[in-house]
Write a protein that holds these residues in place. Structure first.
Motif, PDB file in Angstrom:
ATOM      1  N   LYS A  63       0.820  -1.203   0.000  1.00 11.45           N
ATOM      2  CA  LYS A  63       0.000   0.000   0.000  1.00 11.45           C
ATOM      3  C   LYS A  63       0.858   1.258   0.000  1.00 11.45           C
ATOM      4  CE  LYS A  63      -4.429  -1.120   2.135  1.00 11.45           C
ATOM      5  NZ  LYS A  63      -5.363  -0.725   3.197  1.00 11.45           N
ATOM      6  N   ARG A  64       0.405   2.258  -0.766  1.00 13.09           N
ATOM      7  CA  ARG A  64       1.058   3.560  -0.682  1.00 13.09           C
ATOM      8  C   ARG A  64       0.596   4.246   0.598  1.00 13.09           C
ATOM      9  NH1 ARG A  64       3.657   5.447  -4.929  1.00 13.09           N
ATOM     10  NH2 ARG A  64       3.287   7.645  -4.484  1.00 13.09           N
TER      11      ARG A  64
ATOM     12  N   LEU B 217      -8.338   8.992  -0.849  1.00 15.37           N
ATOM     13  CA  LEU B 217      -7.147   8.138  -0.825  1.00 15.37           C
ATOM     14  C   LEU B 217      -7.474   6.728  -0.342  1.00 15.37           C
ATOM     15  CD1 LEU B 217      -4.481  10.659   0.551  1.00 15.37           C
ATOM     16  CD2 LEU B 217      -4.811   9.912  -1.816  1.00 15.37           C
TER      17      LEU B 217
ATOM     18  N   TYR C  43      -4.979   3.538  -0.382  1.00 11.34           N
ATOM     19  CA  TYR C  43      -3.864   4.067   0.405  1.00 11.34           C
ATOM     20  C   TYR C  43      -3.982   3.709   1.884  1.00 11.34           C
ATOM     21  CZ  TYR C  43      -1.963   7.307  -3.164  1.00 11.34           C
ATOM     22  OH  TYR C  43      -1.384   7.860  -4.270  1.00 11.34           O
TER      23      TYR C  43
END
Length: 330
Positions: free
Chosen positions: A2-3, A22, A27
């Protein structure tokens, strides 16, 4: 994997919409909040269990660096500021510390702790102030007319400075007015929609319920905050960092806002709205209208929610919110 993103100002209008956006993109979302005696998490209550909050402060560079080390984010969105223009006249020094120097402290923390992170700075159309050309583009000179506008101009230029001096990926969104049902009651849009809803529901006392406003002729370029956070994200997905005007390229007067809001609840605004000199700014910004051509071309962004639809959305949300409140809270 995951970012990870860090959002300062996550409890505000834009922060809450960005956090939702997000999360929908997959995210891992972290937010920085200031320690205060009164915690205000209403806007993020519905996603509170899906985000991680950390205590920190824009004025404390060490807390910022510590957070960056712990989170190691790929993206940092700086949305925290003293963001209400009239307050900047009463607290100009505080506004300068948070809205101007606070940006420098975030950038310094990134430079030393997470130089690979991509940074977004929330710039503002208030930097244009007494506009020198219409519509306003990324090349229009700034002429801020409030301590808030001056502080935002500093934050904007220091972001460019760190991009050019240290090679940081640092972009600014010059966002024109963007509103939503989550807007604070001190802002004129929400003041109008909330006022119209209260009057409609009979919650204002007196023979004729009144709503005091300032300059009805002031013109603004109003969009929907939910649309604008997408532009923030798109800026950090580009090959190169840059600055973008985010706007609708339409202008409306405060009077138009009032007319649409009161019509939505079936009332004649002229019977309820009064002009209160207390709400007239010391130096007014009369006309703001942004040209988002660059954002449309390079980011593929454009606003989806129109002005009338936005005002209706806000009035309807205020009606529902007020109907749910217990009698004692009204």
């Amino acid at each position: 994997m995951k970012r990870r993103a860090l959002i300062t100002g996550i409890t505000g209008q834009d922060g809450s919409y960005l956090a939702e956006f997000l999360l929908a993109k997959g995210y891992e979302v972290h937010g920085m909040v200031r320690r205060s005696s009164e915690e205000k998490f209403e806007r993020i209550a519905h996603i509170r269990d899906r985000i991680t909050l950390h205590q920190g402060d824009l004025l404390d560079q060490f807390s910022l660096a510590s957070l960056l080390r712990i989170i190691d984010p790929q993206e940092v969105y700086n949305l925290a500021a003293q963001s209400f223009v009239p307050t900047s006249w009463n607290q100009p020094v505080l506004t300068g510390e948070f809205t101007a120097l606070g940006v420098t402290k975030v950038l310094e923390a990134i430079r030393h702790t997470a130089p690979g992170a991509r940074f977004y700075q929330a710039s503002s159309s208030e930097m244009f102030g007494r506009v020198l050309e219409t519509p306003q583009t990324e090349q229009t000179p700034f002429y801020p007319r409030s301590p808030y506008g001056v502080a935002k101009a500093y934050g904007h230029f220091i972001t460019i400075n760190y991009r050019e001096s240290f090679g940081l990926f640092a972009s600014s969104g010059i966002l024109f007015n963007h509103e939503s049902p989550r807007r604070g009651l001190e802002f004129v849009t929400r003041k109008v929609t909330h006022g119209a809803a209260r009057i409609k529901l009979g919650l204002e006392r007196g023979p004729v319920a009144k709503l005091g406003l300032g300059n009805l002729d002031a013109r603004r370029d109003w969009g929907f905050a939910g649309d604008y956070v997408e532009a923030m994200w798109l800026m950090l997905q580009q090959e190169k960092a840059d600055d973008y005007v985010i706007a609708t390229n339409e202008t409306h007067t405060v009077q138009e806002l009032v007319e649409i809001a009161f019509a939505r609840v079936g009332l004649d605004w002229k019977e309820h709205v009064t002009i209160d000199p207390a709400f007239i700014r010391p130096a007014e910004v009369d006309l703001l209208i942004g040209d988002p051509s660059k954002a449309k071309k390079k980011l593929g962004w454009q606003p989806k929610v129109g002005f009338r639809e936005l005002v209706h959305m806000m009035v309807d949300a205020d009606l529902e919110r007020l109907k749910r409140l217990p009698e004692a809270s009204l």
